[in-house]
Design a protein around this motif. Sequence first.
Motif, PDB file in Angstrom:
ATOM      1  N   GLN B 178       0.847  -1.201   0.000  1.00  0.00           N
ATOM      2  CA  GLN B 178       0.000   0.000   0.000  1.00  0.00           C
ATOM      3  C   GLN B 178       0.877   1.242   0.000  1.00  0.00           C
ATOM      4  OE1 GLN B 178      -3.194  -0.043   2.825  1.00  0.00           O
ATOM      5  NE2 GLN B 178      -3.688   2.105   2.502  1.00  0.00           N
ATOM      6  N   LYS B 179       0.685   2.075  -1.037  1.00  0.00           N
ATOM      7  CA  LYS B 179       1.507   3.285  -1.164  1.00  0.00           C
ATOM      8  C   LYS B 179       1.293   4.222   0.033  1.00  0.00           C
ATOM      9  CE  LYS B 179       2.815   4.043  -5.887  1.00  0.00           C
ATOM     10  NZ  LYS B 179       2.852   5.039  -6.959  1.00  0.00           N
ATOM     11  N   LEU B 180       2.345   4.969   0.381  1.00  0.00           N
ATOM     12  CA  LEU B 180       2.206   5.926   1.482  1.00  0.00           C
ATOM     13  C   LEU B 180       1.148   6.970   1.145  1.00  0.00           C
ATOM     14  CD1 LEU B 180       5.901   6.595   2.628  1.00  0.00           C
ATOM     15  CD2 LEU B 180       4.170   5.184   3.755  1.00  0.00           C
ATOM     16  N   ASN B 181       1.200   7.480  -0.088  1.00  0.00           N
ATOM     17  CA  ASN B 181       0.118   8.312  -0.616  1.00  0.00           C
ATOM     18  C   ASN B 181       0.240   8.367  -2.132  1.00  0.00           C
ATOM     19  OD1 ASN B 181       1.812  10.561  -1.306  1.00  0.00           O
ATOM     20  ND2 ASN B 181       1.857  11.061   0.879  1.00  0.00           N
ATOM     21  N   THR B 182      -0.687   8.974  -2.759  1.00  0.00           N
ATOM     22  CA  THR B 182      -0.744   8.881  -4.222  1.00  0.00           C
ATOM     23  C   THR B 182       0.487   9.485  -4.898  1.00  0.00           C
ATOM     24  OG1 THR B 182      -2.088  10.862  -4.135  1.00  0.00           O
ATOM     25  CG2 THR B 182      -3.255   8.778  -4.465  1.00  0.00           C
ATOM     26  N   SER B 183       1.084  10.478  -4.233  1.00  0.00           N
ATOM     27  CA  SER B 183       2.222  11.136  -4.890  1.00  0.00           C
ATOM     28  C   SER B 183       3.569  10.587  -4.409  1.00  0.00           C
ATOM     29  CB  SER B 183       2.148  12.645  -4.630  1.00  0.00           C
ATOM     30  OG  SER B 183       2.199  12.863  -3.233  1.00  0.00           O
ATOM     31  N   ASP B 184       3.539   9.538  -3.651  1.00  0.00           N
ATOM     32  CA  ASP B 184       4.783   8.985  -3.081  1.00  0.00           C
ATOM     33  C   ASP B 184       5.002   7.578  -3.634  1.00  0.00           C
ATOM     34  OD1 ASP B 184       6.813   7.997  -1.204  1.00  0.00           O
ATOM     35  OD2 ASP B 184       6.262   9.726   0.025  1.00  0.00           O
ATOM     36  N   SER B 185       6.236   7.295  -4.008  1.00  0.00           N
ATOM     37  CA  SER B 185       6.504   5.967  -4.589  1.00  0.00           C
ATOM     38  C   SER B 185       6.784   4.920  -3.517  1.00  0.00           C
ATOM     39  CB  SER B 185       7.692   6.063  -5.545  1.00  0.00           C
ATOM     40  OG  SER B 185       8.826   6.511  -4.825  1.00  0.00           O
ATOM     41  N   ARG B 186       6.851   5.339  -2.290  1.00  0.00           N
ATOM     42  CA  ARG B 186       7.165   4.376  -1.213  1.00  0.00           C
ATOM     43  C   ARG B 186       5.892   3.716  -0.671  1.00  0.00           C
ATOM     44  NH1 ARG B 186      10.280   8.530   2.465  1.00  0.00           N
ATOM     45  NH2 ARG B 186       8.550   9.764   1.631  1.00  0.00           N
ATOM     46  N   PHE B 187       6.122   2.640   0.094  1.00  0.00           N
ATOM     47  CA  PHE B 187       5.004   1.865   0.621  1.00  0.00           C
ATOM     48  C   PHE B 187       5.046   1.815   2.147  1.00  0.00           C
ATOM     49  CE2 PHE B 187       5.951   0.419  -3.612  1.00  0.00           C
ATOM     50  CZ  PHE B 187       4.706   0.275  -4.195  1.00  0.00           C
ATOM     51  N   ARG B 188       3.893   1.503   2.732  1.00  0.00           N
ATOM     52  CA  ARG B 188       3.835   1.245   4.180  1.00  0.00           C
ATOM     53  C   ARG B 188       4.697   0.022   4.497  1.00  0.00           C
ATOM     54  NH1 ARG B 188      -2.487   2.170   6.053  1.00  0.00           N
ATOM     55  NH2 ARG B 188      -2.741   4.209   5.062  1.00  0.00           N
ATOM     56  N   GLY B 189       5.257  -0.023   5.708  1.00  0.00           N
ATOM     57  CA  GLY B 189       5.978  -1.238   6.097  1.00  0.00           C
ATOM     58  C   GLY B 189       7.399  -1.011   6.561  1.00  0.00           C
ATOM     59  N   GLY B 190       7.831   0.245   6.747  1.00  0.00           N
ATOM     60  CA  GLY B 190       9.223   0.508   7.112  1.00  0.00           C
ATOM     61  C   GLY B 190       9.438   0.753   8.595  1.00  0.00           C
ATOM     62  N   ALA B 191      10.089   1.883   8.892  1.00  0.00           N
ATOM     63  CA  ALA B 191      10.519   2.176  10.262  1.00  0.00           C
ATOM     64  C   ALA B 191       9.365   2.127  11.261  1.00  0.00           C
ATOM     65  CB  ALA B 191      11.172   3.555  10.302  1.00  0.00           C
ATOM     66  N   LEU B 192       8.225   2.661  10.860  1.00  0.00           N
ATOM     67  CA  LEU B 192       7.088   2.686  11.790  1.00  0.00           C
ATOM     68  C   LEU B 192       6.747   1.270  12.262  1.00  0.00           C
ATOM     69  CD1 LEU B 192       4.760   4.157  13.238  1.00  0.00           C
ATOM     70  CD2 LEU B 192       3.452   3.988  11.119  1.00  0.00           C
ATOM     71  N   CYS B 193       6.752   0.330  11.334  1.00  0.00           N
ATOM     72  CA  CYS B 193       6.375  -1.057  11.674  1.00  0.00           C
ATOM     73  C   CYS B 193       7.363  -1.695  12.637  1.00  0.00           C
ATOM     74  CB  CYS B 193       6.314  -1.908  10.411  1.00  0.00           C
ATOM     75  SG  CYS B 193       5.048  -1.382   9.292  1.00  0.00           S
ATOM     76  N   ASP B 194       8.542  -1.123  12.735  1.00  0.00           N
ATOM     77  CA  ASP B 194       9.587  -1.705  13.583  1.00  0.00           C
ATOM     78  C   ASP B 194       9.533  -1.163  15.014  1.00  0.00           C
ATOM     79  OD1 ASP B 194      11.795  -3.360  13.918  1.00  0.00           O
ATOM     80  OD2 ASP B 194      13.244  -1.816  13.390  1.00  0.00           O
ATOM     81  N   HIS B 195       8.705  -0.142  15.257  1.00  0.00           N
ATOM     82  CA  HIS B 195       8.829   0.577  16.526  1.00  0.00           C
ATOM     83  C   HIS B 195       7.498   0.835  17.241  1.00  0.00           C
ATOM     84  CE1 HIS B 195      12.753   2.164  14.576  1.00  0.00           C
ATOM     85  NE2 HIS B 195      13.009   1.124  15.336  1.00  0.00           N
ATOM     86  N   PRO B 196       6.822  -0.206  17.675  1.00  0.00           N
ATOM     87  CA  PRO B 196       5.540  -0.001  18.361  1.00  0.00           C
ATOM     88  C   PRO B 196       5.671   0.435  19.828  1.00  0.00           C
ATOM     89  CG  PRO B 196       6.047  -2.345  18.277  1.00  0.00           C
ATOM     90  CD  PRO B 196       7.136  -1.647  17.501  1.00  0.00           C
ATOM     91  N   HIS B 197       6.882   0.249  20.405  1.00  0.00           N
ATOM     92  CA  HIS B 197       7.019   0.413  21.865  1.00  0.00           C
ATOM     93  C   HIS B 197       6.479   1.732  22.399  1.00  0.00           C
ATOM     94  CE1 HIS B 197       9.416  -3.203  22.227  1.00  0.00           C
ATOM     95  NE2 HIS B 197      10.129  -2.820  21.198  1.00  0.00           N
ATOM     96  N   ILE B 198       6.822   2.826  21.717  1.00  0.00           N
ATOM     97  CA  ILE B 198       6.458   4.124  22.289  1.00  0.00           C
ATOM     98  C   ILE B 198       4.957   4.402  22.148  1.00  0.00           C
ATOM     99  CG2 ILE B 198       8.706   5.234  22.305  1.00  0.00           C
ATOM    100  CD1 ILE B 198       8.289   6.211  19.499  1.00  0.00           C
ATOM    101  N   PHE B 199       4.338   3.779  21.150  1.00  0.00           N
ATOM    102  CA  PHE B 199       2.876   3.913  21.007  1.00  0.00           C
ATOM    103  C   PHE B 199       2.154   3.156  22.127  1.00  0.00           C
ATOM    104  CE2 PHE B 199       4.619   4.683  16.845  1.00  0.00           C
ATOM    105  CZ  PHE B 199       3.858   5.729  16.359  1.00  0.00           C
TER     106      PHE B 199
END
Lengths: 263, 358
Positions: B178-199
């Motif tokens: 799933q793209k980050l947004n329509t104008s971005d070529s990157r996808f969900r699944g990076g740094a955020l997915c690695d760091h749930p602790h603080i949430f």
Amino acid sequence: MHSILTRSPQVSSASDALRHLLEKYNITAPSGWTLALTPQDMDPHSIAFVSGTHLVQQNLTSTLLPLRPWREERRFIELRSIVEKQTVENVSLLRFRCFSPSQTETLKELLYREFDLCEWIGGGTITSLFSTITRDSVANIILRLSNGVVASIEASILQPTGSTRQDRHEVIASRGVTCDRVVDTQVAQESIYLFQSSNATVYTDTDAELFGFSADVITLIRAALRQCQSPIPIETLQAQHRHLAKVVDTAFQSAATNRRITL
Amino acid sequence: MKPVAIAMLSLTHGHTRKYYQTLKENSKLRWVAVCAESAEIKRHFDSLGHGVPCYLDELEMFRKHPDIEAVVLASANQRHLAQMKLCAERGIHMLSMKIPSFDMAEYDEMIQLVAHHGVVCQIELELHYNPVVHRIKQLIQKDAIGPILGFQATNITLSPVWAFPWQGVPEVSYGRRQKLNTSDSRFRGGALCDHPHIFDMIRWMTKSDFESIYAEVGKNLRPDIEVEDVLMVAGKMRNGVTFLLDPSWSRLEERLKVPGPGWEVYPKRMEVNISVIGEKGTLMADCFGPNVYHNGAPNDRYTVQYTYFDEWIGMMDEFVACIREKKTPMINLPWHRRTIEAMNACYDSIECGQPVSF
């Protein structure tokens, strides 16, 4: 709030905590052991785990196990590992400093520990030293280890009452420097700073299994646990103690005679 | 107490090696077997000399070791649901890695599975067993800083994608492409997915729930990966606490296939710092400091050598206690659901460019 690390009621004292860990890790201890946090706790009739520093001015009996609890401090374990694994290569100098309040230890006790750290981290035995001491409170020492490493120790027991020990252990090698203090700082850092008034209250907790005990108690419990897990013969422990006590005496002798002394 | 017979699955998660010592030393556990995701991983495990049988087929492992009572699901996020089914149907208790799933329908299926089969499923959020975090919780509980008004936390690291490639593959890390947004070529699944602790930690410490979340993604420090590597998160909790979280891979790394000395380019490879501002005081903490430092081998760079890594001991103690005493883990699937929702909300905010309300 769900709390996991709060000690259970049966682990309210240091001895209980040691007993708990012995049980948890299936480790056998000598029967009738005691854990002596202070010289007053030593029972002459039972096996006593005690810091060697408390014995520096006492005669040894056959039941006293002089331990070196500071060897359980993670920063010293890591410093030694960095030297041993040759992350820093060809060590030349050790620059150690320790300023303590006199309420926590005597100068002899302080030097006993720092001399052992020189040998343990530096990887050799002390072969000679030169020392200057003022009023049994401040000492400046240069020593040499059997492997040629030179070390300096700056020591004082004149820190204000209630203040924390300020120390630094730096190892200088031809490839790299390692230190337990971050670059460009003078004093120890803490894990937590709590600002409620003009002065911060600080906390540094390092051991989840022994949460709530002071650092000195934690390291003594860990040292006793290690002794039970991998026993070192009492004769060896006492011989090591006599060696360190002799180095301490030599430091005072050097200061009194203004001479470098070979051990 | 009879030791819990335990196994590990996959061995592909970045935390895998942290368990080995605990599984061997804790007398409440009996380490029975492991199942590797590939022949290469099996070869590596066998070379470590743990003396624990290693399989390549999960069913074969369960068949040959019917005494297995619990497993550590040390696998990529995409594998979790299938492995949970495999275990739950056999009445086997599970320690899940920190992201069970980002797909909320899949997540709810996991909750139902665990409830239906009456097994323990604990989520690996090991920070709760860190002594510094425990002290922070205790100080807050004792009202040392008064009612909380503000919260800031970092969970910043180097990127593990070179050593654990699945963490850079959107389908495996996030569960879909799933793209980050329509104008971005990157996808969900990076740094955020690695760091749930603080949430998760903000929920414990503020005793509140998320009200709104805004997230903004930066330009990648690693232009050659297809997932996000730096982002910032701000928002408000229902009780009015304002927060700023940084879950980035903002520390550069050498692209090692096996993590080890010299992995970091920036001196400190991982940081979890927490500041909590209250009406009566402020608390600032480094959950992994102080440490020791060197500039020796292999790269002669100034490097932080960590001294605290025993969180897994307490976590496994809790897991065993939950199994034997039939208790619910502190971090269980229903509790953790909101944390995952909050992380998804970050992605939604990045997608729409606006805060997302709960």
